[in-house]
Design a protein around this motif. Sequence first.
Motif, mmCIF file in Angstrom:
data_model
loop_
_atom_site.group_PDB
_atom_site.id
_atom_site.type_symbol
_atom_site.label_atom_id
_atom_site.label_comp_id
_atom_site.label_asym_id
_atom_site.label_seq_id
_atom_site.Cartn_x
_atom_site.Cartn_y
_atom_site.Cartn_z
ATOM 1 N N UNK A 187 0.833 -1.205 0.000
ATOM 2 C CA UNK A 187 0.000 0.000 0.000
ATOM 3 C C UNK A 187 0.869 1.256 0.000
ATOM 4 N N UNK A 188 1.925 1.268 0.817
ATOM 5 C CA UNK A 188 2.823 2.431 0.841
ATOM 6 C C UNK A 188 3.440 2.635 -0.531
ATOM 7 N N UNK A 189 3.886 1.538 -1.135
ATOM 8 C CA UNK A 189 4.487 1.655 -2.459
ATOM 9 C C UNK A 189 3.472 2.163 -3.478
ATOM 10 N N UNK A 190 2.246 1.689 -3.363
ATOM 11 C CA UNK A 190 1.203 2.066 -4.314
ATOM 12 C C UNK A 190 0.982 3.579 -4.316
ATOM 13 N N UNK A 191 1.064 4.187 -3.130
ATOM 14 C CA UNK A 191 0.811 5.624 -3.036
ATOM 15 C C UNK A 191 2.061 6.478 -3.218
ATOM 16 N N UNK A 192 3.245 5.886 -3.090
ATOM 17 C CA UNK A 192 4.466 6.707 -3.096
ATOM 18 C C UNK A 192 5.395 6.437 -4.268
ATOM 19 N N UNK B 104 2.247 3.374 -13.429
ATOM 20 C CA UNK B 104 1.118 2.470 -13.192
ATOM 21 C C UNK B 104 0.327 2.850 -11.948
ATOM 22 N N UNK B 105 0.962 3.615 -11.020
ATOM 23 C CA UNK B 105 0.282 3.989 -9.783
ATOM 24 C C UNK B 105 -0.270 5.415 -9.823
ATOM 25 N N UNK B 106 -0.058 6.128 -10.909
ATOM 26 C CA UNK B 106 -0.458 7.537 -10.972
ATOM 27 C C UNK B 106 -1.963 7.695 -10.791
ATOM 28 N N UNK B 107 -2.735 6.823 -11.410
ATOM 29 C CA UNK B 107 -4.193 6.924 -11.325
ATOM 30 C C UNK B 107 -4.703 6.724 -9.918
ATOM 31 N N UNK B 108 -4.050 5.848 -9.154
ATOM 32 C CA UNK B 108 -4.465 5.596 -7.772
ATOM 33 C C UNK B 108 -4.240 6.837 -6.927
ATOM 34 N N UNK C 292 -6.415 11.491 -4.240
ATOM 35 C CA UNK C 292 -5.926 12.844 -3.985
ATOM 36 C C UNK C 292 -4.756 12.841 -3.002
ATOM 37 N N UNK C 293 -3.804 11.923 -3.227
ATOM 38 C CA UNK C 293 -2.632 11.829 -2.358
ATOM 39 C C UNK C 293 -1.482 12.602 -2.983
ATOM 40 N N UNK C 294 -0.892 13.493 -2.194
ATOM 41 C CA UNK C 294 0.211 14.309 -2.717
ATOM 42 C C UNK C 294 1.269 14.519 -1.640
ATOM 43 N N UNK C 295 1.712 13.424 -1.028
ATOM 44 C CA UNK C 295 2.714 13.531 0.017
ATOM 45 C C UNK C 295 4.053 14.015 -0.515
ATOM 46 N N UNK C 296 4.748 14.838 0.281
ATOM 47 C CA UNK C 296 6.066 15.333 -0.118
ATOM 48 C C UNK C 296 7.097 14.223 0.034
ATOM 49 N N UNK C 297 8.269 14.440 -0.546
ATOM 50 C CA UNK C 297 9.350 13.458 -0.421
ATOM 51 C C UNK C 297 9.705 13.235 1.049
ATOM 52 N N UNK C 298 9.694 14.294 1.833
ATOM 53 C CA UNK C 298 10.030 14.170 3.257
ATOM 54 C C UNK C 298 8.981 13.337 3.982
ATOM 55 N N UNK D 273 -6.250 -11.629 -10.667
ATOM 56 C CA UNK D 273 -6.352 -11.349 -12.102
ATOM 57 C C UNK D 273 -7.358 -10.243 -12.380
ATOM 58 N N UNK D 274 -8.496 -10.257 -11.650
ATOM 59 C CA UNK D 274 -9.533 -9.261 -11.904
ATOM 60 C C UNK D 274 -9.056 -7.848 -11.588
ATOM 61 N N UNK D 275 -8.171 -7.700 -10.584
ATOM 62 C CA UNK D 275 -7.710 -6.375 -10.195
ATOM 63 C C UNK D 275 -6.850 -5.732 -11.283
ATOM 64 N N UNK D 276 -6.154 -6.566 -12.048
ATOM 65 C CA UNK D 276 -5.290 -6.031 -13.114
ATOM 66 C C UNK D 276 -5.885 -6.297 -14.493
ATOM 67 N N UNK D 277 -7.160 -6.715 -14.524
ATOM 68 C CA UNK D 277 -7.903 -6.933 -15.775
ATOM 69 C C UNK D 277 -7.212 -7.939 -16.677
ATOM 70 N N UNK D 278 -6.619 -8.967 -16.099
ATOM 71 C CA UNK D 278 -5.904 -9.972 -16.889
ATOM 72 C C UNK D 278 -6.842 -11.118 -17.249
ATOM 73 N N UNK D 279 -6.908 -11.519 -18.512
ATOM 74 C CA UNK D 279 -7.626 -12.756 -18.846
ATOM 75 C C UNK D 279 -7.044 -13.894 -18.010
ATOM 76 N N UNK D 280 -7.907 -14.637 -17.336
ATOM 77 C CA UNK D 280 -7.381 -15.523 -16.300
ATOM 78 C C UNK D 280 -6.490 -16.629 -16.841
ATOM 79 N N UNK D 281 -6.652 -17.013 -18.110
ATOM 80 C CA UNK D 281 -5.791 -18.069 -18.652
ATOM 81 C C UNK D 281 -4.342 -17.604 -18.815
#
Length: 834
Positions: A431-436, A441-445, A450-456, A510-518
Motif C-alpha cells: 500500500x505504501x508503495x502504491x501511493x508513493x 502504473x500507480x499515478x491513477x491511484x 488525492x494523495x500528494x505527500x512530499x518526499x520528506x 487477475x480481476x484487479x489487473x484486468x488480466x484474462x485468467x488463462x
Amino acid sequence: MFINLNGQWAMRNVTQDAWIPAAVPGTVFSDLLAAGLATDPYYRGNEDEIQPLLMEDYEYVREFEVSESHLKSDEALLRFEGLDTLADVYLNETLVAKTGNMHRTYELDAKELLVPGKNKVRVVFHSARKFIQENASLSRLPSVLGNHGVEQIRKAQCQFGWDWGLSLPDMGIWRDASLVFRSVAMINSFYFTQKHQGSQSAVVELKASVDIRKIAPAASSTLTVRLSVKGPEGEEFSAICQENLETGKYEASIAIERPKLWWPNGYGDQPLYQATIALNDGDVLLESKTASIGLRTLELRREEDEWGKSYEFVVNGKAIFLRGSNLIIEDSLLTRNSKERTEKMLRNSVLANFNCVRVWGGAIYPDDCFYDACDRLGLIVYQDFMFACHAYPVREDFLQSVKEEIKDNVKRIRHHACLGLWSGNNEIETIIEMFTSPEPMFAGIKEYFNFSGTDEEVELMKSEYLELFCHVVPDLLKELDPNTSYTRSSPATDIPFVRDENRGDSHFYAAFVKMPYRKQRELFFRFVSEMGFQSYPSIKTINSFTEPEDRWPNSPVMLKHQKSNKGNEDIEKYMAQDFKVPEDFGLYVYASQILAGEILKLVTEHLRRSRGRCMGMITWQLNDCWPAVSWAGLDYCGRWKAQQYYSKRFYAPVLVSIAEEGKTAEVHVTNDTFEEISGALHWALKDNTSVVIEKGEFFAAIAPLSSKRCLQLDFSSSPGFNPRTSYLECSLASECATAIFVPAKEFLFLDPCIAINASETNDSFTLEVSARCFAKSVGLDLSEADCVFSDNYFDLSADVKTITVSKSSLSSALSLERFKTQLTVSSLFDVQQC
C-alpha cells in the motif's frame, strides 16, 4: 483462587437511564440485539440502520462478593482477556485503567480497592467509530476502504468494513473476565525449545524455560518447579527445573528417544505430547499449566537459487508445498463465534486437502481452540500480526501498547506445533508503495485518492514502517520466540519496498489487473499467500437475508452485500468470457461459483506443476464473516461453495493436471507425498457423447515431492478432433482430470440426462450419478438441508460416478426418501440452455 466475572451484567447507553441485561463475554451490539433494540445487521440493508447505535457510548456494570479469605491473598488482580476497545474501568468507583487495545489482556491491581462482601465493577466503552472520525487527520495515507483514522486504534481493522465485510465496529467485554487471587508466586510464562539429534530425529531434547513471578518477598527458598511430559502412547518423563541465576528462569531438559514426530496434514500423523509445569511452595501446589507439544522442526527457508530466492516451508527436513486458504474474522458479531464452529471450519479445510491456514492481519488473534485444533488436524498456521493496509504510527504510547499486545499473543501461541511463521502485517508495504512510487502504473491511484505527500513525508512514513516491522516486532520475537521464522509483511521480498515475485511471497488477483485468467499460466511465483476470485454464496444463504424481489445481481440488497467496488462488474465480465450469462438467478449463482473454481483450478495446477520454484498457494479466502458475495470457499453458513470442492481436487496430494493450448495438451503429475508414484497414465480424446476418438497410456513414475510432465499430446492431425466437441480425459489410478479446448460457452454440450440412484447405509448415503454424454461441472445440492458430498462440481463422461454423503455432515437428520426429494443437480448444459 479466582472469581468468575463471566455471566450476566447490566448495560445501558450512557445518555439513557434504562438498563438492559448483558452477557460477558459479549458485545454491545449483541446485547442490543437480544433486547430488541437493534435490527439484524445481516438482513437486507439493515447495515445502514445500525450505524447510529455505534456512535454512542455504553456502560457495563455488575456486583460480586469477595470473602475475607480472598483478601488474605498476596495479590488480587482484575483480569480482562479482551476489552473492545476504548474502555474506562472502575472498581468500586475508582478508575483503575483506560484501555485502547482489544488484542491485549489487562491485569489490573485490585488489592487495595476490594472490600469484604459486595463490590462493583463498571466499564464504560467509548465509540470506536467516533474515535476514528476524530483522528482521521492523523492518517498518513488515504484509506483505500474509506476508513481514515482506523490505524490509530488497536482494534480489528475489518470491523469498520472491508471489501467483503460490513461496518460493525462493536464494543464490549468480548473475552473472559475474572478476579485472580495469588500468593507466594505464579507461573508467568513458559517456552519450549527442541533439539533434534541423529538421523530422522532419533532423539529430541525438549527444554523448558519457565518464567516464575515471585509475589511474596520470601518466596524463593521454598519454590520448586517440575516439568512432566506424557507421550501420545502414555510414556512419561519428568525433571526438576533449576533456576538459572543469569536469566532468572527455571530450566529443565528431557531427552525423548524414538520420538513420534508431528507432520502437517497429508504427510503423516499429528502425535502430541502433554507437557505440564507445576509450581510448588514446599508441599503446596501453587499453580500448574499444561500445553500440547508437537515434536518437529519447522522453518521458512530463504536461499538464493536459480530463480531468485526461495520461499519454502521445511518440516522435519522436508520441503513442503503449502496448500491452504486465508482466515478472516469468523463472524462480525463476535458472540456468534464458538469452539464447535471453529472446529467444523477447520475440519472442512482438512477435508479439502489443506495443510495450512493463514491468519490474516486485519482481524483478531483467534482463540486458543483454533490453535489446538490446528495442532490436532495438522494445519500449519501462517500467523499475521494484526496490522493491515494502513501506515501505523510509532508514537511512544502506541508502540508500548503494541509491544504488550505482541507479548501477550506470542506467549499464548508460541508453544503450538502448528505455528509456522510470524508475519508482521498484511500488505502495508504494498500500500505504501502504491501511493508513493513514481511508477506511472500507480499515478491513477494517487490521483483518485488525492494523495500528494512530499518526499520528506514519504521518507518519514517508510522509516516509521521499518521501525515497527524491521526493529520493534522482530526484536521482540528474538526475545520471545527466536525459533519461529519471521517475515516483515505479506507480501514481501527479502529487501524492503522492492517488488520481485522471484524473491518472496505474492498477492495476485487477475480481476484487479484486468488480466484474462488463462494468462496466469504465464506467471511464476515463489509463493502465493493471496489469490482468488469472487462468487456468490449458496442460494440458500442468499434466501436467508433477502426477500424474493431482492434476488437478482444488482438489486439494492445484493449490492449492499457486495462490498468490492467493482465486484459484480468483474464477476459478470469474466463470466461472459466463459459462459452464457444466465438470466435465472439460481443458475447465475451456480455459474459464478463454477467460474471462481475454474479460475483457481487453472492457476493452482499451474503453480503446482512448477513445484520447486513455487512452494505454496494460499487462496483468498476461507470463510465469510456475514452473508456476502466474496472470495470465500465456505460461505457464512458454512456451506461449501464450488471453490471448496475444486480446492479438494486441485490440492490433492497426487494431482493429474492438463495444460491445454490450441490443439495440444501437456499432462502432468504432481506428487506431494513421500513415496514414489507409478502406474499407467491413461488418456482418451472423446467427443461430446463420450465416444472415444483416440486413446493411449503411458507408464509414469513420479519421484516423491516432485512434479513431472508425463505426456505431450498433439491432436492437430487427428481426423476426429473438433475443439467445440472434443475433450481430453486422463487418469492415474484414482486421480482424474479433464479438459476442453475452448471456453465453455463455445463447447457444444448435449443434454446429459443426469440420473441419480440413491441408497443408504447406517452411516452414509451413496449416490450413483450417471450421464448419457459428457457433463461438465455437475453440481449436487439439497434444497433445504446441508451436507458435504465426497465430490461435487465434477466433470462426468457417459459413465457412473459414485458419491457418498456421511450422515454426520447433514445439518438435520433425513430419511432416504427425504434426502432423494431434496436432491438437486445442475451442469453447464443448464447454463448454456437458459
